[in-house]
Design a protein around this motif. Structure first.
Motif, PDB file in Angstrom:
ATOM      1  N   UNK B  35      -3.304   2.001  17.758  1.00 20.00           N
ATOM      2  CA  UNK B  35      -3.268   0.770  16.964  1.00 20.00           C
ATOM      3  C   UNK B  35      -4.258   0.866  15.805  1.00 20.00           C
ATOM      4  N   UNK B  36      -5.433   1.427  16.099  1.00 15.03           N
ATOM      5  CA  UNK B  36      -6.451   1.548  15.050  1.00 15.03           C
ATOM      6  C   UNK B  36      -5.959   2.473  13.934  1.00 15.03           C
ATOM      7  N   UNK B  37      -5.344   3.573  14.334  1.00 10.09           N
ATOM      8  CA  UNK B  37      -4.833   4.545  13.356  1.00 10.09           C
ATOM      9  C   UNK B  37      -3.747   3.918  12.488  1.00 10.09           C
ATOM     10  N   UNK B  38      -2.853   3.185  13.150  1.00 15.92           N
ATOM     11  CA  UNK B  38      -1.745   2.542  12.428  1.00 15.92           C
ATOM     12  C   UNK B  38      -2.287   1.548  11.410  1.00 15.92           C
ATOM     13  N   UNK B  39      -3.272   0.745  11.855  1.00 15.16           N
ATOM     14  CA  UNK B  39      -3.863  -0.246  10.948  1.00 15.16           C
ATOM     15  C   UNK B  39      -4.483   0.453   9.746  1.00 15.16           C
ATOM     16  N   UNK B  40      -5.183   1.554  10.033  1.00 17.10           N
ATOM     17  CA  UNK B  40      -5.860   2.287   8.962  1.00 17.10           C
ATOM     18  C   UNK B  40      -4.829   2.812   7.951  1.00 17.10           C
ATOM     19  N   UNK B  41      -3.782   3.427   8.504  1.00 17.60           N
ATOM     20  CA  UNK B  41      -2.747   4.005   7.634  1.00 17.60           C
ATOM     21  C   UNK B  41      -2.094   2.932   6.778  1.00 17.60           C
ATOM     22  N   UNK B  42      -1.777   1.795   7.429  1.00 16.10           N
ATOM     23  CA  UNK B  42      -1.136   0.693   6.699  1.00 16.10           C
ATOM     24  C   UNK B  42      -2.035   0.211   5.569  1.00 16.10           C
ATOM     25  N   UNK B  43      -3.336   0.109   5.867  1.00 14.54           N
ATOM     26  CA  UNK B  43      -4.284  -0.370   4.847  1.00 14.54           C
ATOM     27  C   UNK B  43      -4.306   0.595   3.662  1.00 14.54           C
ATOM     28  N   UNK B  44      -4.394   1.890   3.988  1.00 13.59           N
ATOM     29  CA  UNK B  44      -4.466   2.893   2.918  1.00 13.59           C
ATOM     30  C   UNK B  44      -3.200   2.863   2.081  1.00 13.59           C
ATOM     31  N   UNK B  45      -2.068   2.816   2.773  1.00 11.65           N
ATOM     32  CA  UNK B  45      -0.772   2.815   2.103  1.00 11.65           C
ATOM     33  C   UNK B  45      -0.641   1.595   1.191  1.00 11.65           C
ATOM     34  N   UNK B  46      -1.056   0.440   1.747  1.00 13.13           N
ATOM     35  CA  UNK B  46      -0.987  -0.804   0.999  1.00 13.13           C
ATOM     36  C   UNK B  46      -1.843  -0.706  -0.274  1.00 13.13           C
ATOM     37  N   UNK B  47      -3.026  -0.118  -0.139  1.00  8.83           N
ATOM     38  CA  UNK B  47      -3.923   0.028  -1.294  1.00  8.83           C
ATOM     39  C   UNK B  47      -3.305   0.922  -2.358  1.00  8.83           C
ATOM     40  N   UNK B  48      -2.682   1.982  -1.863  1.00 13.56           N
ATOM     41  CA  UNK B  48      -2.081   2.921  -2.833  1.00 13.56           C
ATOM     42  C   UNK B  48      -0.960   2.268  -3.614  1.00 13.56           C
ATOM     43  N   UNK B  49      -0.135   1.527  -2.856  1.00 14.40           N
ATOM     44  CA  UNK B  49       0.977   0.820  -3.508  1.00 14.40           C
ATOM     45  C   UNK B  49       0.418  -0.129  -4.558  1.00 14.40           C
ATOM     46  N   UNK B  50      -0.605  -0.887  -4.119  1.00 10.13           N
ATOM     47  CA  UNK B  50      -1.220  -1.868  -5.037  1.00 10.13           C
ATOM     48  C   UNK B  50      -1.746  -1.175  -6.292  1.00 10.13           C
ATOM     49  N   UNK B  51      -2.354  -0.012  -6.061  1.00  5.40           N
ATOM     50  CA  UNK B  51      -2.966   0.743  -7.163  1.00  5.40           C
ATOM     51  C   UNK B  51      -1.906   1.165  -8.177  1.00  5.40           C
ATOM     52  N   UNK B  52      -0.734   1.543  -7.639  1.00  4.05           N
ATOM     53  CA  UNK B  52       0.337   1.982  -8.531  1.00  4.05           C
ATOM     54  C   UNK B  52       0.938   0.797  -9.280  1.00  4.05           C
ATOM     55  N   UNK B  53       1.184  -0.274  -8.519  1.00  3.55           N
ATOM     56  CA  UNK B  53       1.832  -1.440  -9.133  1.00  3.55           C
ATOM     57  C   UNK B  53       0.902  -2.097 -10.150  1.00  3.55           C
ATOM     58  N   UNK B  54      -0.326  -2.373  -9.738  1.00  7.77           N
ATOM     59  CA  UNK B  54      -1.265  -2.987 -10.688  1.00  7.77           C
ATOM     60  C   UNK B  54      -2.628  -2.337 -10.525  1.00  7.77           C
ATOM     61  N   UNK B  55      -2.861  -1.303 -11.308  1.00  6.08           N
ATOM     62  CA  UNK B  55      -4.123  -0.593 -11.149  1.00  6.08           C
ATOM     63  C   UNK B  55      -5.329  -1.501 -11.389  1.00  6.08           C
ATOM     64  N   UNK B  56      -6.204  -1.478 -10.423  1.00  6.72           N
ATOM     65  CA  UNK B  56      -7.387  -2.329 -10.562  1.00  6.72           C
ATOM     66  C   UNK B  56      -8.443  -1.560 -11.331  1.00  6.72           C
ATOM     67  N   UNK B  57      -9.293  -2.253 -12.049  1.00 15.51           N
ATOM     68  CA  UNK B  57     -10.352  -1.553 -12.768  1.00 15.51           C
ATOM     69  C   UNK B  57     -11.204  -0.751 -11.792  1.00 15.51           C
ATOM     70  N   UNK B  58     -11.516   0.470 -12.172  1.00 15.29           N
ATOM     71  CA  UNK B  58     -12.295   1.326 -11.285  1.00 15.29           C
ATOM     72  C   UNK B  58     -13.754   0.857 -11.268  1.00 15.29           C
ATOM     73  N   UNK B  59     -14.386   0.978 -10.133  1.00 18.72           N
ATOM     74  CA  UNK B  59     -15.810   0.675 -10.105  1.00 18.72           C
ATOM     75  C   UNK B  59     -16.544   1.668 -10.994  1.00 18.72           C
ATOM     76  N   UNK B  60     -17.371   1.194 -11.845  1.00 17.96           N
ATOM     77  CA  UNK B  60     -17.989   2.119 -12.793  1.00 17.96           C
ATOM     78  C   UNK B  60     -19.500   2.152 -12.589  1.00 17.96           C
ATOM     79  N   UNK B  61     -20.052   3.249 -13.039  1.00 17.94           N
ATOM     80  CA  UNK B  61     -21.475   3.460 -12.874  1.00 17.94           C
ATOM     81  C   UNK B  61     -22.280   2.409 -13.619  1.00 17.94           C
ATOM     82  N   UNK B  62     -21.847   2.157 -14.831  1.00 18.67           N
ATOM     83  CA  UNK B  62     -22.560   1.158 -15.627  1.00 18.67           C
ATOM     84  C   UNK B  62     -21.601   0.035 -16.020  1.00 18.67           C
ATOM     85  N   UNK B  63     -22.171  -1.024 -16.493  1.00 16.54           N
ATOM     86  CA  UNK B  63     -21.357  -2.176 -16.873  1.00 16.54           C
ATOM     87  C   UNK B  63     -20.665  -1.909 -18.212  1.00 16.54           C
ATOM     88  N   UNK B  64     -19.378  -2.240 -18.280  1.00 20.99           N
ATOM     89  CA  UNK B  64     -18.689  -2.085 -19.554  1.00 20.99           C
ATOM     90  C   UNK B  64     -18.308  -3.436 -20.120  1.00 20.99           C
TER      91      UNK B  64
END
Lengths: 384, 336
Positions: B35-64
């Motif tokens: 169950x833990x593995x499945x949850x982890x995989x789903x979370x990762x997959x969901x994030x990837x999909x989200x990233x493709x559909x609407x890329x979120x600003x990357x965390x950056x070293x300094x403020x832009x």
């Protein structure tokens, strides 16, 4: 991947693009029984196309001694090893390839199964020349057919495949197959030197130019072919092993077309490594003297036994038409689309406009002079 | 007697209980782990999909700047061919993650561990980018069959643009690409890297019509192939930019409208320079903000505007070329 039909393996197969055959396909038949490895073809090509800087190692045409010769080194054994053992099966009267082609065996991330040769692989273009299959020992060194000790010459150019791996592999779309004659070309203005084609071509007939940093390949002397003239490697052939023309698919085979006749009707012309799935368009009459038939089956597919039988019949004088077609090899530099046996003594070839371009006797006329000349009172060394 | 019967019955019950308990014990850990593995995989997959559909600003070293992943700051003069200029020191960088290329075969599936550091600056006339990424080996040669060069690219297209514009633009969103090539730079820096550079012992009697070009035969040397002899160099003769022996800039200015469509723009006025030091490439790529090839689809860069931008790196020693590359996601570029 789309499904396309490859008649050489008798089945549909995966290919990167949809089936799109040219209006006609330039093709050739090489008779390995007649090749003497004089390399005239190699030099004709070299001086015509690849004498520039960066092209030193390129041989668009090369002649290698089988079984040990290969250029680049091990091109055939490398790809066959990568592919692994595969299987043909006899279904009804025809052979069907049940193994995987290099398109079907490609990894998920690739389009084609292949590899890039190293500089050393290109460093010995005539490696293995005239080496027999086994070490020459006295007890085996006698003449019988087929021979226990053997080698044969394999002249090779780009196969201008119906399903070119180079074309499939190019993400830049720099390689194209001409619809008018099926010649495969690398667009020299478009290529960016990724070498995907060098990696993909199992025959290793695309080359990377060290100076221009893009890839080049055999152009089948298209400027000549456009004018109805044979490519240079073919028309300079000393051994008269080559027949150049246009080949139809088996169902449209025209028995009067010399290429169709040799490949589809008599089935003596066989593709090189058909199991790779490219439907290559340079065909080979297999050598009849080779003791290891399995080696020939590996190189030319399962049609080898039949082809050798048919060819032997012609040699024995029991197939006049086949003899006639073979005599047309390098008899002219004009592309013939028809040939006809005239009476039982001559054969003529015709171009696409129906003009007779060559007529040759089936048996060369010979005058036999007496060994001793009464009038001059001399003996002759040469009486024919 | 009755007592014994009762005890036996209890024992049987107990045995039954402990049996089912043993089964539960055996299954507990695998079920929880699964169950833990499945949850982890789903979370990762969901994030990837989200990233493709609407890329979120990357965390950056300094403020832009506001809501942009990369900001092109105003400077007096952009150091268009100097990655070591102190001007770059004052500009904050953005950390841009490089992804795999899993769309167009052949693919490149492994991803570099380190992101590329991106700085951007403009001076009203030029916009420049400084890309910095670790690479253990500088591959500057592409002469031998198995040699591939290091390279990097900046792709600019309009904002907003559809997600597929990430793959070198679309028909309606042409992308301007600045492509830096390590082998082009060394051709400029040291002279054309000819055959003798890769094969020092090469020996040829003569090249037809090329005699002049092997005057000294010592690498590196400058181009001395006579004009009339170029017919022996098919790519050069055909005008292929890759095959030109003298190069003006290591950065090629390209327009693209999707995969396999990159076209060298007629006016090659992009600039740049790379420097490899201590396992790090630092490369400047710059173009004029006004488009000299506007009609061919080159992007005009204006102050106060936002653009879509992506960055790509090719690692030569990994066999990278063409589609075998590590592109970033589509990011936003704000021009101050």
């Amino acid at each position: 991947m789309p499904k396309v039909y490859n008649w050489q393996i008798g089945r549909e197969m995966d290919y990167w693009y949809e089936e799109s055959r040219p209006r006609r396909q330039a093709a050739a038949v090489f008779d390995t029984n007649k090749c003497i490895a004089c390399q005239t073809c190699t030099v004709a090509c070299k001086t015509t196309w690849t004498s520039g800087k960066g092209q030193e190692y390129m041989y668009w045409n090369n002649v290698e001694t089988k079984p040990w010769g290969s250029y680049p080194m091990g091109w055939d054994v490398n790809i066959l090893k990568m592919l692994g053992p595969q299987r043909w099966s006899l279904e009804g009267e025809r052979y069907v390839y049940r193994g995987k082609t290099i398109f079907e065996a490609a990894a998920q991330s690739e389009r084609v199964l292949g590899y890039l040769p190293s500089d050393l692989d290109y460093a010995y273009p005539n490696r293995g020349e005239d080496e027999t299959n086994e070490i020459v020992v006295e007890e085996k060194f006698y003449l019988r057919m087929p021979h226990d000790l053997w080698f044969f010459y394999l002249p090779r150019i780009c196969n201008h495949c119906t399903y070119p791996a180079c074309l499939a592999s190019c993400p830049r779309l720099s390689i194209y197959k001409r619809p008018e004659d099926g010649i495969v070309l690398v667009d020299q203005a478009r290529c960016r030197g990724y070498r995907e084609c060098v990696q993909a071509c199992p025959y290793k007939k695309v080359f990377y130019n060290h100076v221009t940093r893009i890839s080049e390949k055999c152009v089948l002397c298209y400027p000549a072919v456009e004018k109805g003239i044979w490519p240079r490697c073919m028309r300079t052939c000393i051994g008269k092993i080559r027949m150049f023309g246009y080949l139809n698919t088996p169902e449209k085979a025209d028995p009067e077309n010399p290429l169709d006749f040799l490949v589809h009707v008599k089935k003596v012309g066989l593709p090189l490594l058909p199991q790779l799935g490219l439907e290559p368009n340079i065909y080979y009459i297999p050598p009849i003297h080779v003791g290891n038939i399995n080696f020939l089956r590996m190189l030319f597919g399962p049609g080898v036994d039949q082809a050798i039988q048919t060819y032997n019949k012609a040699i024995a004088g029991r197939d006049l038409e086949l003899v006639a077609a073979l005599l047309l090899n390098v008899s002219t530099d004009r592309i013939m689309t028809k040939f006809k046996v005239i009476g039982s003594s001559e054969v003529a070839g015709y171009d696409e406009n129906g003009h007779e371009v060559v007529r040759i006797p089936l048996k060369e006329p010979a005058v036999v002079r007496p060994f001793y000349d009464e009038r001059l009172q001399v003996y002759r060394h040469n009486i024919t | 007697m009755a007592e014994r019967k009762r005890r036996r019955a209890l024992l049987r019950m107990g045995a039954g209980i402990s049996k089912s308990a043993r089964v539960a014990d055996r299954l507990f850990l695998p079920v929880v782990a699964g169950a833990a593995l499945l949850t982890m995989l789903l979370t990762v997959f969901h994030r990837q999909i989200q990233e493709i559909v609407s890329p979120s600003p990357q965390p950056s070293g300094e403020q832009q700047g506001p809501r942009a992943d990369v900001v092109a700051y105003t400077v007096d003069k952009v150091p268009i061919s100097d990655p070591d200029s102190p001007v770059w020191d004052n500009i904050p960088h953005s950390r841009i993650s490089l992804a795999d290329q899993s769309i167009i075969k052949p693919l490149k599936l492994n991803v570099p561990a380190e992101p590329v550091k991106v700085k951007a600056a403009h001076d009203g006339e030029w916009i420049g980018f400084l890309l910095e990424w670790p690479d253990s080996k500088a591959d500057t040669q592409a002469i031998k069959v198995k040699e591939f060069r290091d390279a990097c690219a900046v792709m600019i297209t309009s904002y907003p643009s559809p997600p597929e514009a990430r793959f070198m633009g679309t028909a309606n969103n042409p992308a301007t690409i600045l492509h830096w090539k390590a082998d082009w730079q060394i051709d400029i820096e040291e002279g054309f890297q000819d055959l003798e550079k890769a094969f020092p012992n090469v020996s040829v009697d003569m090249y037809p019509l090329l005699k002049e070009s092997i005057r000294d035969g010592k690498p590196p040397k400058t181009v001395d192939i006579p004009e009339f002899a170029r017919v022996r160099l098919p790519g050069t003769w055909a005008g292929n930019p890759v095959s030109q022996l003298s190069k003006a800039s290591p950065v090629e200015k390209i327009v693209a409208k999707g995969p396999a469509t990159i076209t060298t723009l007629p006016t090659q006025d992009a600039a740049g320079w790379g420097r490899w030091r201590d396992g790090v490439w630092r490369v400047v790529l710059a173009k004029k903000m006004k488009a000299s090839d506007g009609q061919a689809g080159e992007m005009v860069i204006e102050r106060g505007q936002t653009y879509s931008v992506a960055f790509t790196v090719w690692f030569g020693d990994g066999g990278d070329r063409g589609s075998r590359k590590n592109p970033s996601m589509l990011h936003t570029l704000y021009v101050e």
